[in-house]
Design an enzyme around this catalytic site. Structure first.
Site, PDB file in Angstrom:
ATOM      1  N   GLY A  53     -21.116  32.258 -19.801  1.00 17.47           N
ATOM      2  CA  GLY A  53     -22.400  32.735 -19.289  1.00 17.47           C
ATOM      3  C   GLY A  53     -22.638  34.196 -19.588  1.00 17.47           C
ATOM      4  O   GLY A  53     -23.754  34.612 -19.912  1.00 17.47           O
ATOM      5  N   CYS A  54     -21.581  34.965 -19.490  1.00 16.40           N
ATOM      6  CA  CYS A  54     -21.688  36.407 -19.718  1.00 16.40           C
ATOM      7  C   CYS A  54     -21.944  36.712 -21.196  1.00 16.40           C
ATOM      8  O   CYS A  54     -22.742  37.584 -21.531  1.00 16.40           O
ATOM      9  CB  CYS A  54     -20.407  37.099 -19.254  1.00 16.40           C
TER      10      CYS A  54
END
Length: 162
Positions: A53-54
């Site tokens: 996600g990052c």
């Protein structure tokens, strides 16, 4: 006892973070409050460097929005995670974030994350809750929590508030 979660009007605490250096040189100490003094800064934190996600959404949103943030007066864009300084330097370099002018800082002891009330304590490692904020001269003027949606902390949401 955990600190209360950061809010608009709070001052960014004086905490020394680490900035990884090229060629595995010794990481440099960076006092976050001194770094942002007198400046408008966008600070965002991620639970982990190189995590899906990052790496796929949160960081790229700030890389893409760099010029728009600059046009809104943002002088510094800083990414923070509890990974060590070597990992943060490698992530910045390989993601294109460092080339975009984003500063990658390690909060490896979670001192800043805890001071902001945004640590996620774990058995193996403390992580930082995903967040973004704008600070002007060290004071939080806008705060974006991921409590409802991760996307609330991405750069388009930050830009819409400026």
């Amino acid at each position: 006892m955990a600190n209360d979660e950061v809010k608009v009007g709070d001052k960014i605490p004086s905490v020394v973070l680490k900035e990884g250096q090229a060629d595995y040189e010794k990481p440099a100490d960076v006092n976050i409050s001194e770094l942002i003094a007198g400046k408008k800064a966008a600070i965002f934190a991620v639970p982990g460097a190189f995590t899906p996600g990052c790496s796929k959404t949160h960081l790229p949103s700030f890389i893409t929005a760099k010029e728009e943030l600059k046009a809104k007066g943002v002088e510094l864009i800083i990414c923070i995670a509890t990974n060590d300084a070597y990992v943060m330097e490698a992530w910045g370099r390989t993601s294109g974030g460092a080339d975009a002018g984003i500063l990658f800082l390690s909060d490896s002891n979670a001192e800043l994350s805890r001071a902001l009330g945004l640590s996620m304590e774990g058995d193996v490692m403390v992580r930082t809750k995903r967040f973004s904020l704008i600070a002007e001269d060290g004071v939080v003027t806008h705060y974006f929590s991921s409590a409802k949606e991760s996307s609330d902390t991405w750069a388009p949401n930050v830009l819409a508030a400026l």
